[in-house]
Design a protein around this motif. Structure first.
Motif, PDB file in Angstrom:
ATOM      1  N   THR A 170      25.079  23.066  42.440  1.00  0.00           N
ATOM      2  CA  THR A 170      24.907  22.577  41.244  1.00  0.00           C
ATOM      3  C   THR A 170      24.057  21.283  41.348  1.00  0.00           C
ATOM      4  O   THR A 170      24.152  20.645  42.292  1.00  0.00           O
ATOM      5  CB  THR A 170      26.121  22.183  40.424  1.00  0.00           C
ATOM      6  OG1 THR A 170      27.080  21.387  41.180  1.00  0.00           O
ATOM      7  CG2 THR A 170      26.837  23.454  40.193  1.00  0.00           C
ATOM      8  N   SER A 222      28.367  28.227  36.079  1.00  0.00           N
ATOM      9  CA  SER A 222      27.510  28.253  37.294  1.00  0.00           C
ATOM     10  C   SER A 222      28.685  28.676  38.507  1.00  0.00           C
ATOM     11  O   SER A 222      28.133  29.612  39.231  1.00  0.00           O
ATOM     12  CB  SER A 222      27.440  26.773  37.508  1.00  0.00           C
ATOM     13  OG  SER A 222      26.448  26.032  36.955  1.00  0.00           O
ATOM     14  N   SER A 240      22.350  27.390  33.852  1.00  0.00           N
ATOM     15  CA  SER A 240      23.338  28.478  33.617  1.00  0.00           C
ATOM     16  C   SER A 240      23.222  28.797  32.155  1.00  0.00           C
ATOM     17  O   SER A 240      23.387  29.984  31.840  1.00  0.00           O
ATOM     18  CB  SER A 240      24.864  28.019  33.833  1.00  0.00           C
ATOM     19  OG  SER A 240      24.956  27.674  35.292  1.00  0.00           O
ATOM     20  N   TRP A 258      19.452  32.632  38.341  1.00  0.00           N
ATOM     21  CA  TRP A 258      20.514  33.004  37.631  1.00  0.00           C
ATOM     22  C   TRP A 258      20.456  34.037  36.431  1.00  0.00           C
ATOM     23  O   TRP A 258      21.243  34.599  36.039  1.00  0.00           O
ATOM     24  CB  TRP A 258      21.378  31.596  37.215  1.00  0.00           C
ATOM     25  CG  TRP A 258      21.593  30.807  38.406  1.00  0.00           C
ATOM     26  CD1 TRP A 258      21.301  29.583  38.712  1.00  0.00           C
ATOM     27  CD2 TRP A 258      22.342  31.236  39.399  1.00  0.00           C
ATOM     28  NE1 TRP A 258      21.792  29.202  39.772  1.00  0.00           N
ATOM     29  CE2 TRP A 258      22.570  30.188  40.284  1.00  0.00           C
ATOM     30  CE3 TRP A 258      23.027  32.443  39.778  1.00  0.00           C
ATOM     31  CZ2 TRP A 258      23.251  30.120  41.443  1.00  0.00           C
ATOM     32  CZ3 TRP A 258      23.983  32.469  40.836  1.00  0.00           C
ATOM     33  CH2 TRP A 258      24.024  31.444  41.745  1.00  0.00           C
ATOM     34  N   LEU A 288      28.656  32.638  37.746  1.00  0.00           N
ATOM     35  CA  LEU A 288      27.261  33.205  38.242  1.00  0.00           C
ATOM     36  C   LEU A 288      27.293  33.284  39.841  1.00  0.00           C
ATOM     37  O   LEU A 288      26.879  34.136  40.626  1.00  0.00           O
ATOM     38  CB  LEU A 288      25.972  32.328  37.814  1.00  0.00           C
ATOM     39  CG  LEU A 288      25.895  32.478  36.343  1.00  0.00           C
ATOM     40  CD1 LEU A 288      25.010  31.374  35.825  1.00  0.00           C
ATOM     41  CD2 LEU A 288      25.465  34.050  35.853  1.00  0.00           C
TER      42      LEU A 288
END
Length: 312
Positions: free
Chosen positions: A239, A152, A88, A300, A155
């Motif tokens: 994650t 995160s 991220s 990302w 995104l």
């Protein structure tokens, strides 16, 4: 070839001869810190040396990460890397003092945590299909909270907006805690968050889980479908945490670290503590983890470019 390989074999046999430090680039007591401390003792036992957790917080995890990138590549200074610092931050920060691919070698994955799309008590939906219908009936964007701009979670929201073509109004908060508080009070209609942060409120019925973001259902919420199942084909966002070393660390030392990490993660006590957190221990080997990290970063970066997300 033998002359070059022999010192590495000797180094692998001698390593480690002193304590190993895992730098956590976040303050104590957060999820990444708990992840490191949960595995540290078993990791040290597998290595035959003490493993010390060293917190070096600041600038969204980038300060401690940059320090490890510049550390001696001898295997004694490692990074507890996560999506926040490896994927991220490099995707959204305007300036950053390390390259997550060039400056690190991915030693091994620790855990994977899916996110979960949730709804507030007063939001009149109980699954993703009802959310889509609610948005159409409302004729206006539905608010969705995240832990902050460039996180995160943010995104993942932008990826959902693009893949599902949903009109969602992103509401960034300064951390997951304040966002969940407003979700519980129905000040915001929906939220995207790590499953570990939201699962307690889901289990006690205070917020509604609409879908998880992994490609397969979470064993912690077996009755909650994935977004992929719900019609957003191919959607995946989660994650990760793992161990990283400075890029010039000898392969023999990296292999020694990976083997010890896998042994530590096989410990039933470690696995149980992670399950209690809402996390799944990753089964990826070193090559798979390296490939996953590279793909996650590129995914990302693309989302950040398309959504024009830049953090100063």
């Amino acid at each position: 070839m033998f002359i070059l390989a022999f010192p590495l074999q000797v180094l692998a046999q001698e390593f480690p001869s002193k304590s190993v430090h895992i730098v956590v680039p976040w303050p104590p007591s957060g999820n990444v810190d708990i992840t490191a401390r949960t595995v540290a003792t078993a990791f040290g036992e597998a290595l035959g040396q003490q493993v010390i957790v060293d917190n070096r917080p600041g600038a969204g995890g980038t300060i401690g990460s940059a320090q490890v990138a510049k550390a001696s590549p001898d295997g004694y200074t490692l990074l507890l890397g996560s999506s926040g610092t490896i994927s991220s931050a490099p995707a959204v920060f305007k300036t950053i003092n390390y390259d997550p691919v060039k400056d690190f070698v991915a030693v091994g994955a620790i855990q994977y945590v899916p996110m979960v799309l949730t709804a507030a008590p007063k939001t009149p939906v109980k699954d993703y299909a009802e959310l889509v219908a609610y948005i159409k009936a409302k004729g206006a964007p539905v608010s969705i909270a995240s832990a902050g701009s460039g996180s995160s979670n943010h995104l993942a929201i932008e990826l959902l907006i693009r893949q599902a073509k949903l009109p969602l109004l992103h509401i960034p908060y300064k951390g997951s805690g304040p966002a969940i508080t407003d979700l519980l009070g129905s000040q915001v209609e929906t939220m995207m968050d790590q499953l570990t942060a939201s699962i307690g409120h889901i289990r006690d019925g205070r917020i509604k889980a609409l879908a998880v973001t992994s490609l397969t259902r979470s064993p912690l919420l077996p009755n909650v479908p994935t977004l992929d199942e719900s019609g957003v084909k191919g959607y995946e966002a989660g994650t990760f945490t793992g161990i990283f070393a400075p890029s010039a660390t000898p392969p023999a030392v990296v292999a020694r670290l990976f083997g010890a990490l896998r042994k530590a993660l096989a410990n039933e006590g470690v696995k149980e503590r992670y399950r209690a957190m809402g996390a799944d221990v990753s089964e990826m080997n070193q090559a798979e983890f390296d490939a996953y990290v590279r793909a996650d970063l590129e995914k990302w970066r693309k989302v950040a470019r398309e959504a024009n997300i830049v953090v100063e």
